[in-house]
Enzyme design. Structure first.
Site, mmCIF file in Angstrom:
data_model
loop_
_atom_site.group_PDB
_atom_site.id
_atom_site.type_symbol
_atom_site.label_atom_id
_atom_site.label_comp_id
_atom_site.label_asym_id
_atom_site.label_seq_id
_atom_site.Cartn_x
_atom_site.Cartn_y
_atom_site.Cartn_z
ATOM 1 N N LYS A 1 0.838 -1.136 0.036
ATOM 2 C CA LYS A 1 0.268 0.083 0.058
ATOM 3 C C LYS A 1 1.023 1.243 -0.074
ATOM 4 C CE LYS A 1 -4.394 0.174 2.396
ATOM 5 N NZ LYS A 1 -5.262 0.292 3.626
ATOM 6 N N ILE A 2 0.704 2.017 -1.190
ATOM 7 C CA ILE A 2 1.680 3.254 -1.023
ATOM 8 C C ILE A 2 0.477 4.491 -1.034
ATOM 9 C CG2 ILE A 2 3.079 4.685 -2.714
ATOM 10 C CD1 ILE A 2 4.486 2.176 -2.102
#
Ligand code: E4P
Length: 216
Positions: A87-88
């Site tokens: 997750k960015i």
């Protein structure tokens, strides 16, 4: 529509998984800290345990904010387990990191999406998933679901394959709206997931059927 569970709580994941309700798991730093992950070793170990429980995609979020650091962290997260999706956050650095990671074949879930063009940019950078946060928009008197509808329209217009995860879900109505909008996935907290199963008229109806049967 796929149902992901939005929690880092192993007991909740296990309970929902037993009901075959878990097509994936999303976590974030808040959720991980709530279950006692106080350092990276504990966090990585916890993510591994979730992966072993569900055999499905598990989103784990980077804690860095500079793109080079995000990329290095993403490499470490991706090594934990093949099911890990990194997750960015949707920032300029995040977008840069997504582009590099996607080219390397690492799956990215671009998170903290609050307007449709952020989703389009993330998709163009190669994100496998985008996470529009619905409840947090509702919280500030914007209709969160409109964001999902707009993203779905844009993605359908261009045949974009990035999957849309409706996130920050607070109640069953959000899940219904996500399904009506044609979203690929809703990531749902345990309590709301269980609420999907129940209806008071189901309970009343069942009680009456059983009573009538006993009387006959
Ligand atoms: C999504 O992946 C996030 O973990 C989550 O949905 C955030 O929801 P919140 O607004 O309830 O914190």
């Amino acid at each position: 529509m796929k149902f992901f569970i939005d929690t880092a709580n192993l007991a909740e994941i296990e309970a929902a998984h037993k009901l075959r309700l878990v097509d994936g798991v999303t976590t974030n730093p808040t959720l991980c800290s709530q279950v006692g992950c106080t350092d990276l070793t504990a966090l990585y170990d916890h993510i591994r345990r979730i992966c072993e429980l569900v055999q499905a995609p598990v989103s784990a979020e980077v804690l860095s904010t500079a793109s080079a650091d995000m990329i290095a962290e993403a490499h470490r997260l991706a090594k934990i387990h093949e099911q890990v999706v990194v997750k960015i956050p949707m920032t300029p650095d995040g977008l840069q990191a997504t582009r590099v990671l996607a080219r390397e074949g690492i799956k990215v879930n671009q998170t903290l999406i609050f307007q449709p063009l952020q989703a389009l940019l993330a998709a163009k950078a190669g994100a496998a998933y985008v996470s529009p946060f619905i409840g947090r928009l509702d919280d500030i008197s914007q209709t969160g679901m409109e964001l999902v509808e707009q993203i779905m329209t844009i993605f359908n217009n261009y045949g974009i394959e990035t999957e849309v995860i409706v996130a920050s879900v607070r109640h069953p109505l959000h899940v219904l709206q996500a399904a009506l909008a044609g979203a690929d996935i809703a990531t749902i907290p345990y309590k709301a997931l269980m609420q999907l199963i129940n209806h008071p008229l189901t309970d009343i109806g069942l009680e009456k059927f059983l009573k009538d049967w006993q009387r006959s």
